[in-house]
Scaffold this motif. Sequence first.
Motif, short mmCIF file in Angstrom:
data_model
loop_
_atom_site.label_atom_id
_atom_site.label_comp_id
_atom_site.label_asym_id
_atom_site.label_seq_id
_atom_site.Cartn_x
_atom_site.Cartn_y
_atom_site.Cartn_z
N PRO A 77 0.76 -1.25 -0.03
CA PRO A 77 0.13 0.04 0.06
C PRO A 77 0.74 1.25 -0.05
CG PRO A 77 -0.84 -1.54 1.71
CD PRO A 77 0.66 -2.16 1.16
N ILE A 78 1.97 1.17 0.99
CA ILE A 78 2.80 2.50 0.93
C ILE A 78 3.47 2.70 -0.41
CG2 ILE A 78 4.84 3.37 1.98
CD1 ILE A 78 4.11 1.87 4.40
N LEU A 79 3.91 1.70 -0.81
CA LEU A 79 4.52 1.79 -2.39
C LEU A 79 3.72 2.13 -3.30
CD1 LEU A 79 6.68 -1.52 -2.31
CD2 LEU A 79 7.54 0.81 -1.97
N ARG A 80 2.54 1.78 -3.29
CA ARG A 80 1.68 2.12 -4.33
C ARG A 80 1.28 3.57 -4.30
NH1 ARG A 80 -4.05 2.33 -4.29
NH2 ARG A 80 -5.12 2.35 -6.23
N GLU A 81 0.99 4.37 -2.83
CA GLU A 81 0.75 5.39 -2.56
C GLU A 81 1.92 6.32 -3.44
OE1 GLU A 81 0.09 6.16 1.44
OE2 GLU A 81 -0.36 8.20 1.20
N GLY A 225 11.59 18.89 -0.20
CA GLY A 225 10.30 19.25 0.46
C GLY A 225 9.16 18.53 0.01
N SER A 226 8.43 17.75 0.75
CA SER A 226 7.40 17.07 0.09
C SER A 226 6.31 16.80 1.26
CB SER A 226 7.80 15.78 -0.81
OG SER A 226 8.12 14.78 0.20
N PRO A 227 5.15 16.64 0.63
CA PRO A 227 4.11 15.85 1.79
C PRO A 227 4.57 14.67 2.11
CG PRO A 227 3.08 15.80 -0.53
CD PRO A 227 4.66 16.64 -0.60
N ILE A 228 4.10 14.02 3.09
CA ILE A 228 4.60 12.81 3.65
C ILE A 228 4.28 11.62 2.78
CG2 ILE A 228 4.89 13.58 6.05
CD1 ILE A 228 2.12 12.00 6.58
N ARG A 229 4.32 11.75 1.55
CA ARG A 229 4.34 10.70 0.58
C ARG A 229 5.13 10.86 -0.55
NH1 ARG A 229 -0.63 12.72 0.79
NH2 ARG A 229 -1.31 13.89 -1.13
N GLY A 230 5.56 9.88 -1.56
CA GLY A 230 6.35 10.02 -2.59
C GLY A 230 7.47 9.23 -2.45
N MET A 231 8.16 8.88 -3.58
CA MET A 231 9.32 7.98 -3.63
C MET A 231 10.48 8.70 -3.01
SD MET A 231 8.29 6.46 -7.31
CE MET A 231 9.02 5.04 -7.72
N GLY A 232 10.82 10.09 -3.61
CA GLY A 232 11.92 10.67 -3.20
C GLY A 232 11.73 10.98 -1.50
N PHE A 233 10.51 11.35 -1.11
CA PHE A 233 10.48 11.58 0.26
C PHE A 233 10.85 10.08 1.05
CE2 PHE A 233 7.77 10.83 3.79
CZ PHE A 233 7.97 11.55 4.76
N ARG A 234 10.06 9.09 0.68
CA ARG A 234 10.34 7.90 1.37
C ARG A 234 11.92 7.44 1.35
NH1 ARG A 234 6.14 6.91 4.16
NH2 ARG A 234 4.76 6.89 2.01
N ILE A 235 12.44 7.70 0.25
CA ILE A 235 13.98 7.45 0.20
C ILE A 235 14.77 8.17 1.15
CG2 ILE A 235 16.03 7.19 -1.40
CD1 ILE A 235 14.45 6.46 -3.63
N ALA A 249 13.43 -1.29 -1.85
CA ALA A 249 12.09 -1.31 -2.39
C ALA A 249 11.70 -0.32 -3.10
CB ALA A 249 11.05 -1.98 -1.38
N GLU A 250 11.92 0.90 -2.72
CA GLU A 250 11.31 1.96 -3.44
C GLU A 250 12.20 2.12 -4.78
OE1 GLU A 250 9.18 4.02 -3.43
OE2 GLU A 250 8.32 3.93 -1.09
N ILE A 251 13.52 1.88 -4.72
CA ILE A 251 14.53 1.83 -5.71
C ILE A 251 13.93 0.89 -6.83
CG2 ILE A 251 16.60 1.37 -6.53
CD1 ILE A 251 17.57 2.85 -4.01
N ALA A 252 13.57 -0.33 -6.40
CA ALA A 252 13.13 -1.28 -7.20
C ALA A 252 11.92 -0.83 -7.90
CB ALA A 252 12.84 -2.74 -6.54
N VAL A 253 11.09 -0.25 -7.11
CA VAL A 253 9.64 0.19 -7.90
C VAL A 253 10.18 1.42 -8.84
CG1 VAL A 253 7.75 1.44 -7.58
CG2 VAL A 253 8.33 -0.06 -5.79
N ALA A 254 11.16 2.21 -8.61
CA ALA A 254 11.50 3.34 -9.38
C ALA A 254 12.10 2.92 -10.72
CB ALA A 254 12.66 4.34 -8.67
#
Lengths: 281, 287
Positions: A77-81, A225-235, A249-254
């Motif tokens: 779910p997080i990855l999808r968001e 700077g970003s809201p609390i979601r997004g691939m760059g934010f998560r990384i 995991a995020e890098i794999a999705v990217a």
Amino acid sequence: MNWLILALVVWLGGWWANVWLSHSARAGTRGVRLLVPAIFGLSLLVIWQGLVRGLNVPQVILPAPSDIAVKMSESLPILREDFLQTFVKGALSGYVMGCGAAVLTAVAIDRSVFLQRGLLPVGNFVAALPIVGIAPIFVMWFGFDWQSKAAVVVVMVYFPVLVNTVEGLRASEAMQRDLMATWGASYWQSLFKLRLPAAMPFIFNGLKIATTLALIGAIVAEFFGSPIRGMGFRISTEVGRMNLDMVWAEIAVAALAGSAFYGVVAVIEKAVTFWHPSQRV
Amino acid sequence: MKNAWPILTVVISLLAIWYAGAVWMNAQWVRDQAARAGTTVTVSQLFIGTMNLDRPVLPAPHQVVMELWKTVVDTSITSKRSLVYHAWVTLSATLLGFAIGTTAGVLLAVGIVHNRAMDMSVMPWAIASQTIPILAIAPMVIVVMSAIGITGIVPKAMISAYLSFFPVVVGMVKGLRSPDAMQTDLLRTYNASATQTLWRLRWPASMPYFFTSLKVGVAAALVGAIVGELPTGAVAGLGARLLAGSYYGQTVQIWSALVMAALVAAALVGIIGVVQRATLKRMGMSR
């Protein structure tokens, strides 16, 4: 110890298999062409797994591929968001706007040789600049949400597509243009029926370069700077918390998203420019 | 030089758009200030006001130039306020990484051209890797390397090396394969070894491709070094200036760091272009 032996065996085995396959009589066939890199990639993964487990590399330095896979399946779910936020809202909308604006600009300056002479060197120059640097400025202007990311993407993809389109619009041959003239075709008829189709290989070249740039722009802009979601934010936050499996995991999705994006554009290119020699295999 | 006038026109009109944008985007702030002071502004006051704000939404070009002058010329280059110091921090990481990445890329390309198994296994991945946003791993590389005790220039250089590596591999494989069948056949009739073919035919023939991929690679390396400076917090370097500026709303500082980065990029690509022209001319390959 067993893990290390496994890694060694897979390394030597994969190596031997690839040498054998690439020198076998069937080396040219499509199946082998796909099989060899697949074996290479898989054995890399197994060696990675074996080394991490065998040498007890701590998770905060390099997680094993199995850990990453588990983490991916747990946090879908997080990855999808994050994917929706960064890729669909940030990268894709910016890509469409930037590429659309670039093609329209190219058509608009098509009649003016003066503007082309001026814009092409400037565009080529700008394409080599570290444009991601405008990210902090755009985050200030357009806020933390996806709008600022899309704006960064627009600027990043604009110049490569513009330069390629202008070049493409010159690609039709003089004889073809003369033929259109003998038919009494108007400027717009000759543009839509001859010159834009002839420009398509060039335009798609720019569009393909822009896919990677779009994703890079959207991810890097989130570091500022970003809201609390997004691939760059998560990384950037999970790196700070040393949750490296989540980062991987995020890098794999990217990586998957980047390749898929490129693949889709390449498929469209194949359908649009089926007449071009490079597509006639 | 027939392009000089058109380019000049485009650059001047870009500057004009920039000025107009500065007036337009900063006008709200000036009006708010005036409203708070209970006065109204005339058009000329508005124009002058928007040009000289401390933290404008969009600084006017001359403000950026003045900031650049102040931080480049008026500040001694050892000071941490000097933009030259920060540019050097970034540039040194870029150059180190670029050298590593280019060397590794050329070596891998030579391997790929001579070894069929390597070609079939590695080449598809090298091409696929260009569609992947590699820059996303930058924060992780920095943090992990500092966790195992490696800090300073090396982690940033690793990112630069990684980013410049793949364009060089792909370009050089193309270049080393550019001699046509007739030329390689000729060397075969001379009974030339693979090494001799490499040095006498493939390597010279690859030069145009080599310089083109160097230009792509050095631009990528600079971006890598700048992004590599973000996650360590704002310590030093152009990326740190960008980040610090964005934390404290110092827009003039961001823009001057940005212009500096652009100048560095232009200088790097320009130097490679000059070397390219000189080399290809001596080799009789210039068009």
